[in-house]
Design a protein around this motif. Structure first.
Motif, PDB file in Angstrom:
ATOM      1  N   TRP A  69      47.801  24.376 -52.950  1.00 34.04           N
ATOM      2  CA  TRP A  69      48.128  24.021 -51.565  1.00 34.04           C
ATOM      3  C   TRP A  69      47.944  22.509 -51.406  1.00 34.04           C
ATOM      4  O   TRP A  69      46.876  21.968 -51.710  1.00 34.04           O
ATOM      5  N   TYR A 105      52.693  21.182 -44.903  1.00 35.06           N
ATOM      6  CA  TYR A 105      51.852  21.873 -45.876  1.00 35.06           C
ATOM      7  C   TYR A 105      52.755  22.495 -46.947  1.00 35.06           C
ATOM      8  O   TYR A 105      53.650  23.271 -46.648  1.00 35.06           O
ATOM      9  N   CYS A 145      53.082  24.545 -50.636  1.00 36.87           N
ATOM     10  CA  CYS A 145      52.527  25.418 -51.653  1.00 36.87           C
ATOM     11  C   CYS A 145      53.320  25.158 -52.933  1.00 36.87           C
ATOM     12  O   CYS A 145      54.533  24.916 -52.884  1.00 36.87           O
TER      13      CYS A 145
END
Lengths: 109, 113
Positions: free
Chosen positions: B34, B90, B92
């Motif tokens: 992450w 964000y 991943c």
């Protein structure tokens, strides 16, 4: 001192120009090196890995100098489609990829 | 082949609310990362997992952030309570090994008002 440092630019060049980006890293234990490309509002994508002997992929050439802890990316014959942010990436054994803040390239016609 | 899949793509929430971001890594990849990206700080590693086990969470900003990986095909990043300074993209990412190339999802653009 940040782990990976890059000149943020922007680099503004005409089509057909040759442009070079530099990157320095602080941890001498770094073992893996990459250049990623990120287009505006998109995810980073791998451009190329960087090997100790240097490597080339078409118009792109990457160099690594372990003694100076320095990585470079050379783009020849720039295209409009090369406009993006180029991220220098390193990792040490047992760690995740560490990204520089990126260098922005704008190629104009 | 499906790449890394993140949801939602965009999230706007009010300060104090709980936010949950979701990620499905590439099948067969045993590392999941992450990252958070802002203009000021660039891409920062928050936490990463190997075989569903958290390995390094030193990048998690504070206790308001938590991440889980209940199985090999799913991970969540939760912020509770959210604050305006959490506004960021964000990402991943997953890989089939440590220190090798990682593949990113399209990211979740979070805005906390």
């Amino acid at each position: 001192r940040k782990e990976v440092e890059q000149d943020p630019g922007p680099f503004n060049v005409p089509e057909g120009a040759t442009v070079a980006f530099n990157c320095t890293y602080s941890n001498s234990a770094s073992q893996s090196f990459f250049w990623y490309r990120q287009d505006c509002r998109k995810e980073p994508k791998l451009l190329m890995s960087v090997y100790s002997s240097g490597n080339e992929d078409g118009r792109f050439t990457a160099q690594l100098n372990r003694a100076s802890q320095y990585i470079s990316l050379l783009i020849r014959d720039s295209k409009l489609s090369d406009s993006a942010t180029y991220l220098c990436v390193v990792s040490q054994a047992g760690t995740a990829l560490i990204f520089g803040k990126g260098t922005t390239l704008s190629v104009s016609s | 082949d499906a790449g890394v899949i993140q949801s939602p793509r965009h999230e706007v929430t009010e300060m104090g609310q709980e936010v949950t971001l979701r990620c499905k890594p590439i099948s067969g990849h045993d590392y999941l990362f992450w990252y958070r990206q802002t203009m000021m700080r660039g891409l920062e590693l928050l936490i990463y997992f190997n075989n569903n086990v958290p390995i390094d969470d030193s990048g998690m900003p504070e206790d308001r952030f938590s991440a889980k990986m209940p199985n090999a095909s799913f991970s969540t990043l939760k912020i509770q309570p959210s604050e305006p300074r959490d506004s960021a993209v964000y990402f991943c990412a997953s890989s089939s090994g440590q220190g090798i190339k990682a593949f990113f999802g399209q990211g979740t653009r979070l805005t906390v008002v």
